[in-house]
Scaffold this motif. Structure first.
Motif, PDB file in Angstrom:
ATOM      1  N   VAL A 129       0.822  -1.216   0.000  1.00 35.13           N
ATOM      2  CA  VAL A 129       0.000   0.000   0.000  1.00 35.13           C
ATOM      3  C   VAL A 129       0.856   1.267   0.000  1.00 35.13           C
ATOM      4  N   GLY A 130       2.142   1.121   0.300  1.00 35.78           N
ATOM      5  CA  GLY A 130       3.022   2.287   0.329  1.00 35.78           C
ATOM      6  C   GLY A 130       3.418   2.735  -1.065  1.00 35.78           C
ATOM      7  N   LYS A 131       4.061   3.883  -1.121  1.00 41.50           N
ATOM      8  CA  LYS A 131       4.463   4.468  -2.401  1.00 41.50           C
ATOM      9  C   LYS A 131       5.981   4.590  -2.535  1.00 41.50           C
ATOM     10  N   ARG A 132       6.721   4.036  -1.574  1.00 38.62           N
ATOM     11  CA  ARG A 132       8.171   4.210  -1.593  1.00 38.62           C
ATOM     12  C   ARG A 132       8.825   3.416  -2.713  1.00 38.62           C
ATOM     13  N   SER A 134       8.637   1.559  -6.447  1.00 39.41           N
ATOM     14  CA  SER A 134       7.894   1.570  -7.705  1.00 39.41           C
ATOM     15  C   SER A 134       7.674   0.136  -8.169  1.00 39.41           C
ATOM     16  N   ARG A 137       0.841  -2.436 -10.659  1.00 40.04           N
ATOM     17  CA  ARG A 137      -0.364  -2.588  -9.845  1.00 40.04           C
ATOM     18  C   ARG A 137      -0.617  -4.043  -9.473  1.00 40.04           C
ATOM     19  N   ARG A 140       1.734  -5.008  -6.696  1.00 37.04           N
ATOM     20  CA  ARG A 140       1.336  -4.316  -5.468  1.00 37.04           C
ATOM     21  C   ARG A 140       0.092  -4.959  -4.861  1.00 37.04           C
ATOM     22  N   THR A 144      -0.203  -6.978  -1.243  1.00 36.47           N
ATOM     23  CA  THR A 144      -1.179  -6.542  -0.243  1.00 36.47           C
ATOM     24  C   THR A 144      -2.104  -7.679   0.170  1.00 36.47           C
TER      25      THR A 144
END
Length: 214
Positions: A129-132, A134, A137, A140, A144
């Motif tokens: 869920v983080g954005k640190r 790259s 989708r 990710r 999750t």
């Protein structure tokens, strides 16, 4: 396996002794009896070997004294780390024997591994869920979801251990091993970090800092 740590159940009656009684063959009974002993020894040996790897790695990271990285010229293994692990293992087995009558009382410490995997699951969710970092989708979402499922399963199993100790063999010695390992890790890291900063000007926290991608 965890149910074996219930000393009130496995002192005389367990699946080894039940299998021996049901076999009706003296030779098979001896095979089962010898197998049960080697099974327990194999589990303890595996745990000791894995633990030594942690001692060895932490010594390389300066969390533990560098003495633990010393390799025996003859055997090629970290002999001092093995000696410390031997002392800890013998002490725990002795305590289990004195207070619970069987060293399998230590199997209740399996809860520690469950909590470890639960932490891994939480980490996967935070990364997902983080954005640190790259990532696509799909990856990710996979991190999750899998992290959430892992966390839920391990949390449920941990709850079972704590809620029904008479079934899963929870006892204060096993819980103490888990809590002691956590406390020891925090104290050792904190003390080692302070000592290394003051004596060598090295912050060992850098060892655990994420290296940014190029």
């Amino acid at each position: 396996m965890a149910a074996l740590s219930n000393s009130q159940l496995n002192g005389v009656i367990n699946y080894w002794t039940v299998a021996m009684a049901a076999s009706g063959n003296p030779i098979i009974k001896w095979i089962i009896a010898i197998g049960s002993v080697t099974w327990y020894l194999a589990l303890l040996a595996y745990g000791a070997i894995v633990a030594v790897r942690y001692w060895f790695a932490l010594a390389f990271d300066r969390v533990w004294p560098s003495l633990l990285t010393h390799l025996s010229p003859r055997f090629g293994s970290p002999i001092y780390a093995h000696l410390i692990d031997l002392a800890v293992t013998v002490t725990l087995i002795t305590l289990a024997g004195v207070f619970y009558g069987t060293f399998t009382a230590l199997y209740g410490a399996t809860m520690g591994a469950l909590m470890y995997f639960m932490a891994v699951g939480i980490g996967a969710v935070l990364i997902g869920v983080g954005k640190r970092l790259s990532m696509g989708r799909g990856l990710r979402a996979t991190l999750t979801v899998s992290g959430a499922l892992t966390t839920a399963v391990m949390a449920y199993l941990t709850y079972q251990f704590l809620a029904y100790p008479s079934i899963w063999g929870g006892n204060w010695l096993a819980y103490g091993v888990v809590a002691g390992a956590v406390v020891l890790g925090i104290v050792a890291y904190t003390v080692s970090r302070i000592v290394n900063i003051r004596r060598y000007g090295i912050d060992i926290a850098i060892t655990y800092t994420e290296i940014p991608p190029e």
